[in-house]
Structure formats: structure tokens, C-alpha cells
Motif scaffolding. Structure first.
Motif, mmCIF file in Angstrom:
data_model
loop_
_atom_site.group_PDB
_atom_site.id
_atom_site.type_symbol
_atom_site.label_atom_id
_atom_site.label_comp_id
_atom_site.label_asym_id
_atom_site.label_seq_id
_atom_site.Cartn_x
_atom_site.Cartn_y
_atom_site.Cartn_z
ATOM 1 N N ASP A 245 41.243 42.529 22.467
ATOM 2 C CA ASP A 245 42.527 42.104 23.019
ATOM 3 C C ASP A 245 42.847 40.717 22.480
ATOM 4 O OD1 ASP A 245 44.872 42.111 24.457
ATOM 5 O OD2 ASP A 245 43.917 42.620 26.366
ATOM 6 N N PHE A 246 44.104 40.269 22.710
ATOM 7 C CA PHE A 246 44.571 38.955 22.274
ATOM 8 C C PHE A 246 45.011 38.135 23.472
ATOM 9 C CE2 PHE A 246 44.525 40.047 17.868
ATOM 10 C CZ PHE A 246 44.703 38.861 17.166
ATOM 11 N N LEU A 247 44.738 36.850 23.407
ATOM 12 C CA LEU A 247 45.291 35.885 24.357
ATOM 13 C C LEU A 247 46.011 34.814 23.547
ATOM 14 C CD1 LEU A 247 42.482 35.286 27.012
ATOM 15 C CD2 LEU A 247 44.801 36.081 27.466
ATOM 16 N N SER A 248 47.237 34.540 23.935
ATOM 17 C CA SER A 248 47.999 33.517 23.227
ATOM 18 C C SER A 248 47.632 32.132 23.741
ATOM 19 C CB SER A 248 49.502 33.743 23.428
ATOM 20 O OG SER A 248 49.890 34.988 22.865
ATOM 21 N N LYS A 249 47.509 31.203 22.817
ATOM 22 C CA LYS A 249 47.284 29.810 23.185
ATOM 23 C C LYS A 249 48.609 29.161 23.574
ATOM 24 C CE LYS A 249 43.293 28.643 20.268
ATOM 25 N NZ LYS A 249 42.833 27.746 19.202
ATOM 26 N N PRO A 250 48.629 28.239 24.513
ATOM 27 C CA PRO A 250 47.501 27.859 25.375
ATOM 28 C C PRO A 250 47.284 28.918 26.460
ATOM 29 C CG PRO A 250 49.445 26.621 25.993
ATOM 30 C CD PRO A 250 49.838 27.442 24.803
ATOM 31 N N ILE A 251 46.041 29.141 26.833
ATOM 32 C CA ILE A 251 45.745 30.181 27.824
ATOM 33 C C ILE A 251 46.011 29.650 29.228
ATOM 34 C CG2 ILE A 251 44.036 31.325 26.369
ATOM 35 C CD1 ILE A 251 41.849 29.955 27.963
ATOM 36 N N THR A 252 46.401 30.567 30.094
ATOM 37 C CA THR A 252 46.576 30.226 31.507
ATOM 38 C C THR A 252 45.473 30.884 32.310
ATOM 39 O OG1 THR A 252 47.949 32.152 32.021
ATOM 40 C CG2 THR A 252 49.081 30.186 31.165
ATOM 41 N N THR A 253 45.109 30.243 33.405
ATOM 42 C CA THR A 253 44.026 30.767 34.239
ATOM 43 C C THR A 253 44.385 32.138 34.801
ATOM 44 O OG1 THR A 253 43.366 28.521 34.834
ATOM 45 C CG2 THR A 253 42.568 30.304 36.239
ATOM 46 N N THR A 254 45.655 32.325 35.172
ATOM 47 C CA THR A 254 46.077 33.597 35.761
ATOM 48 C C THR A 254 45.938 34.741 34.766
ATOM 49 O OG1 THR A 254 47.661 32.469 37.193
ATOM 50 C CG2 THR A 254 47.985 34.824 36.845
ATOM 51 N N LEU A 255 46.434 34.533 33.544
ATOM 52 C CA LEU A 255 46.348 35.586 32.533
ATOM 53 C C LEU A 255 44.901 35.819 32.111
ATOM 54 C CD1 LEU A 255 47.773 37.604 30.742
ATOM 55 C CD2 LEU A 255 48.129 35.780 29.048
ATOM 56 N N LEU A 256 44.148 34.720 31.976
ATOM 57 C CA LEU A 256 42.741 34.860 31.603
ATOM 58 C C LEU A 256 41.985 35.667 32.659
ATOM 59 C CD1 LEU A 256 40.354 34.188 29.774
ATOM 60 C CD2 LEU A 256 40.097 32.022 31.024
ATOM 61 N N SER A 257 42.244 35.389 33.924
ATOM 62 C CA SER A 257 41.586 36.121 35.012
ATOM 63 C C SER A 257 41.901 37.608 34.931
ATOM 64 C CB SER A 257 42.032 35.569 36.362
ATOM 65 O OG SER A 257 41.482 36.327 37.421
ATOM 66 N N ALA A 258 43.158 37.935 34.663
ATOM 67 C CA ALA A 258 43.549 39.348 34.567
ATOM 68 C C ALA A 258 42.854 40.030 33.391
ATOM 69 C CB ALA A 258 45.064 39.451 34.425
ATOM 70 N N LYS A 259 42.802 39.356 32.252
ATOM 71 C CA LYS A 259 42.144 39.944 31.074
ATOM 72 C C LYS A 259 40.652 40.153 31.332
ATOM 73 C CE LYS A 259 45.631 39.908 28.031
ATOM 74 N NZ LYS A 259 46.123 41.087 27.296
ATOM 75 N N LEU A 260 40.022 39.163 31.983
ATOM 76 C CA LEU A 260 38.591 39.283 32.252
ATOM 77 C C LEU A 260 38.294 40.440 33.202
ATOM 78 C CD1 LEU A 260 37.448 35.565 32.613
ATOM 79 C CD2 LEU A 260 37.201 37.080 30.650
ATOM 80 N N ARG A 261 39.140 40.614 34.201
ATOM 81 C CA ARG A 261 38.936 41.722 35.133
ATOM 82 C C ARG A 261 39.068 43.060 34.406
ATOM 83 N NH1 ARG A 261 38.649 41.019 40.464
ATOM 84 N NH2 ARG A 261 39.558 43.049 40.911
ATOM 85 N N ALA A 262 40.015 43.139 33.474
ATOM 86 C CA ALA A 262 40.165 44.371 32.699
ATOM 87 C C ALA A 262 38.913 44.631 31.851
ATOM 88 C CB ALA A 262 41.408 44.279 31.812
ATOM 89 N N MET A 263 38.396 43.573 31.222
ATOM 90 C CA MET A 263 37.183 43.729 30.420
ATOM 91 C C MET A 263 35.978 44.090 31.295
ATOM 92 S SD MET A 263 37.953 43.408 27.225
ATOM 93 C CE MET A 263 39.534 44.179 27.606
ATOM 94 N N GLN A 264 35.905 43.499 32.513
ATOM 95 C CA GLN A 264 34.813 43.832 33.424
ATOM 96 C C GLN A 264 34.855 45.305 33.815
ATOM 97 O OE1 GLN A 264 35.537 40.380 36.127
ATOM 98 N NE2 GLN A 264 33.296 40.357 36.263
ATOM 99 N N ARG A 265 36.063 45.818 34.037
ATOM 100 C CA ARG A 265 36.176 47.244 34.370
ATOM 101 C C ARG A 265 35.650 48.105 33.224
ATOM 102 N NH1 ARG A 265 40.947 45.799 37.436
ATOM 103 N NH2 ARG A 265 42.256 45.915 35.571
ATOM 104 N N LEU A 266 35.964 47.698 31.993
ATOM 105 C CA LEU A 266 35.463 48.441 30.840
ATOM 106 C C LEU A 266 33.943 48.344 30.743
ATOM 107 C CD1 LEU A 266 38.124 47.536 28.119
ATOM 108 C CD2 LEU A 266 37.835 49.716 29.315
ATOM 109 N N LEU A 267 33.389 47.177 31.048
ATOM 110 C CA LEU A 267 31.936 47.015 31.025
ATOM 111 C C LEU A 267 31.260 47.900 32.069
ATOM 112 C CD1 LEU A 267 31.624 43.144 30.560
ATOM 113 C CD2 LEU A 267 30.822 44.894 28.955
ATOM 114 N N VAL A 268 31.864 47.961 33.259
ATOM 115 C CA VAL A 268 31.307 48.814 34.313
ATOM 116 C C VAL A 268 31.362 50.278 33.899
ATOM 117 C CG1 VAL A 268 31.675 49.653 36.670
ATOM 118 C CG2 VAL A 268 31.789 47.211 36.184
#
Length: 336
Positions: free
Chosen positions: A109-132
Motif C-alpha cells: 500500500d501507499f501512504l502520502s507524505k506527510p502522514i497523519t496519525t489517523t490515516l496511519l492507524s487505519a492502514k495499520l489496522r488493515a495490515m493487522q487484519r491481513l496478518l491475522v
């Protein structure tokens, strides 16, 4: 069992960026979300740190001097050898071509700079779901592998004795014929019966009969001293021994030793006209396999030799090629 990752668990995140300020901002955002952060300022160091620490997720800047982020992603994917660590690219450019290059390099996936905590949190949760989901898939794959191994064991081994069953014996015999043919080495095969086993069952009962089969099976297993020797239950009270690299004289010596071992075990037979203890009759055949050698032919010769051993009084092995049984060979040797 594979450890399962909860979506609420913290991650170890590797942040790769050659600029200190973006790394500092990414660290602050990640730590505020409860994650542990590793940092690398150069592409080669990032690959080394990945190999050493095996993080759960990677935030990877695209534009770096020397090797870019796509190079780093390709190195990481090559090093995983079947594993998968989510890679989120960080870039000020997020056009279609950049996304395509990122996916081709192994990114997720891509994150545009500068990153925001809200968007980063959402992306991480999506990646965590994939890891699970991946962990669950791996766990199911491991369960399936174990089930298949158990099924394979059941399909190739006798349930009562634990020895290879007839199917496995036939399969192994074909393999050893081919191997000994290539090596130009002898192969011996023995078929053997427990003498008057029906009378054993009729007198002592089937529970005692099963115990006897297990004892004889263990004796045969212990007699297979070399890695390629194989003992199997061919059916009922009939067993098979596959003895690669064993010439006919060696097979006869082996058979005499086996009979002595059984005699020392002194398993009582309640109704045998041969001896007070359990005895075996066996047929041996030996050859250096050539193109005309078949498993069926070897089994027929061993079976014919077994018939001869029984006809000569049982409690002996008869060699098809030598036309001699263990008792006769013993007497011949004693006269020499």
C-alpha cells in the motif's frame, strides 16, 4: 502451533527514510498508537536490520539516495523465502505509475507524505487484519499437513503392529529393485510365517494372538540393523523382510540369527507340533536386479521358498537360489 496475532496487539515497525524529520514524525505517530519502532536511514542498512529483527511491518520511503525504496522492497521479498511482511510505501508522489511500481516491487500500500496519525492507524489496522488472516491460513495449512501425514502413516502402516503394510512393502520393493539395479548390488527378500498361528489363536485366544504378533513384529524391527532394511506385515501372520545389499549367503546368515533371536525370546506357543515356543518359517530369494527383475517375480520366488521351508518341517528358512535351508546349511558348515 503457529502463534496467532490479535488485531489489538502492538507491532514492531521498521521505518526506513533517509531524512531524520520524517522518521521522527513516523516514530511519534507509531508510538502514540502503541507500536515499537525500529529506524534505518539507508537502504542497505534497512535490509540488514530487517534480516536481524524481522519486524511485523515496514514503512518504507520511496525516494532515497543510492538505492530507492523499490530496491529495498525487492531485497526484503527475496530474503523472506515464502514469508510475508507488509510494506507500506511513503512517498510524496502517489500517481498510478508509482502505485504500479510499488506493487511490482512487493509493496502492499501507499501512504502520502506527510502522514497523519489517523490515516496511519487505519492502514495499520488493515495490515493487522491481513496478518491475522495469514496466520490463520498458515495454522490451517499446518493442520492439513499434519492430517495428511497421519493419513499417509495410516495408509502405509499396519495398525496392530506398526510395521509397514503390504502396500508400503510393494512400493518399497519396487524402489529397492531400481536402486540395486543402478548400484549393481544384491537384493534379498524374505517372506515368513509364524508356524501354526491358527492353532495359537484357537488355543490362547485372539488377544494373546495379537500380543504374539506385536512381539514378533518388534523382533523383526530390531533385526533391521541397516537404514535400508525393512520389515513389514504382509497379511495375517505373514511378514516380509527387504534386505538391500545382502547376498544370498548373507541372507542365510541373517535368517539363522533371526531364528536364534526368536528362540531366545521364548514366546510360548500353547499348541505347536513344532516346538513349545513360537517359531518361524521363511522363504528367501536373492538377486542382483536387472531389467527383467520384477517385484512380482521376487515375491513368487520367496513364496515358493517359504512353501519349501514348511514342507521340510518348519522352523527354518529356505533359500530359493541355494536350494538349501538354514538347518542343512548349518550341518554343512559344521562338517567343513
Amino acid at each position: 502451533m503457529i502463534a496467532m496475532l490479535s488485531i489489538q496487539e502492538s507491532l514492531t515497525v521498521l521505518v526506513v527514510d533517509d531524512q531524520a524529520v520524517p522518521r521522527l514524525l513516523a516514530r511519534a505517530a507509531l508510538e502514540s498508537l502503541g507500536h515499537r519502532v525500529l529506524e534505518s536511514a539507508d537502504p542497505e542498512g534497512a535490509v540488514r536490520l530487517f534480516m536481524q529483527s524481522r519486524p511485523d511491518l515496514i514503512l518504507l520511503d520511496v525516494e532515497m539516495p543510492g538505492h530507492d525504496g523499490y530496491w529495498v522492497a525487492r531485497q526484503i521479498r527475496a530474503a523472506e523465502q515464502g514469508g510475508w511482511t507488509p510494506i507500506l510505501f511513503l512517498s510524496g508522489r502517489n500517481g498510478d505509475e508509482e502505485v504500479w511500481r510499488g506493487i511490482e516491487a512487493g509493496g502492499d500500500d501507499f501512504l502520502s507524505k506527510p502522514i497523519t496519525t489517523t490515516l496511519l492507524s487505519a492502514k495499520l489496522r488493515a495490515m493487522q487484519r491481513l496478518l491475522v488472516m495469514r496466520a490463520k491460513l498458515l495454522e490451517r495449512s499446518e493442520e492439513l499437513r499434519a492430517a495428511n501425514a497421519q493419513l499417509r502413516e495410516l495408509s502405509t502402516h499396519d495398525a496392530l503392529t506398526g510395521l509397514c503394510n503390504r502396500r508400503a512393502i510393494d512400493e518399497r520393493l519396487h524402489q529397492e529393485i531400481a536402486a540395486c539395479r543402478r548400484e549393481g548390488q544384491p537384493l534379498s527378500l524374505a517372506l515368513l510365517d509364524i508356524d501354526h498361528f491358527k492353532r495359537f489363536n484357537d488355543s490362547a485366544g485372539h488377544v494373546a494372538g495379537d500380543a504374539c504378533l506385536k512381539q514378533v513384529s518388534q523382533l523383526l524391527t530390531d533385526a533391521c540393523l541397516r537404514p535400508r532394511d525393512l520389515a513389514g506385515r504382509y497379511g495375517g501372520e505373514e511378514f516380509a523382510l527387504i534386505l538391500p545389499l545382502t547376498p544370498r549367503s548373507g541372507a542365510m546368515t541373517y535368517a539363522r540369527a533371526l531364528l536364534r533371536t526368536l528362540a531366545r525370546a521364548a514366546i510360548p506357543h500353547p499348541d505347536s507340533p513344532v516346538a513349545p515356543n513360537v517359531t518361524l518359517s521363511g522363504g528367501l530369494t536373492t538377486c542382483v536386479p536387472d531389467e527383467a527383475t520384477t517385484a512380482e517375480g521376487l515375491l513368487l520366488r520367496a513364496d515358493d521358498a517359504l512353501y519349501q521351508a514348511k514342507a521340510k518341517g518348519r522352523n527354518r528358512f529356505f533359500s530359493y537360489e541355494m536350494q538349501l535351508d538354514t538347518e542343512e546349511q548349518l550341518h554343512q558348515n559344521s562338517r567343513l
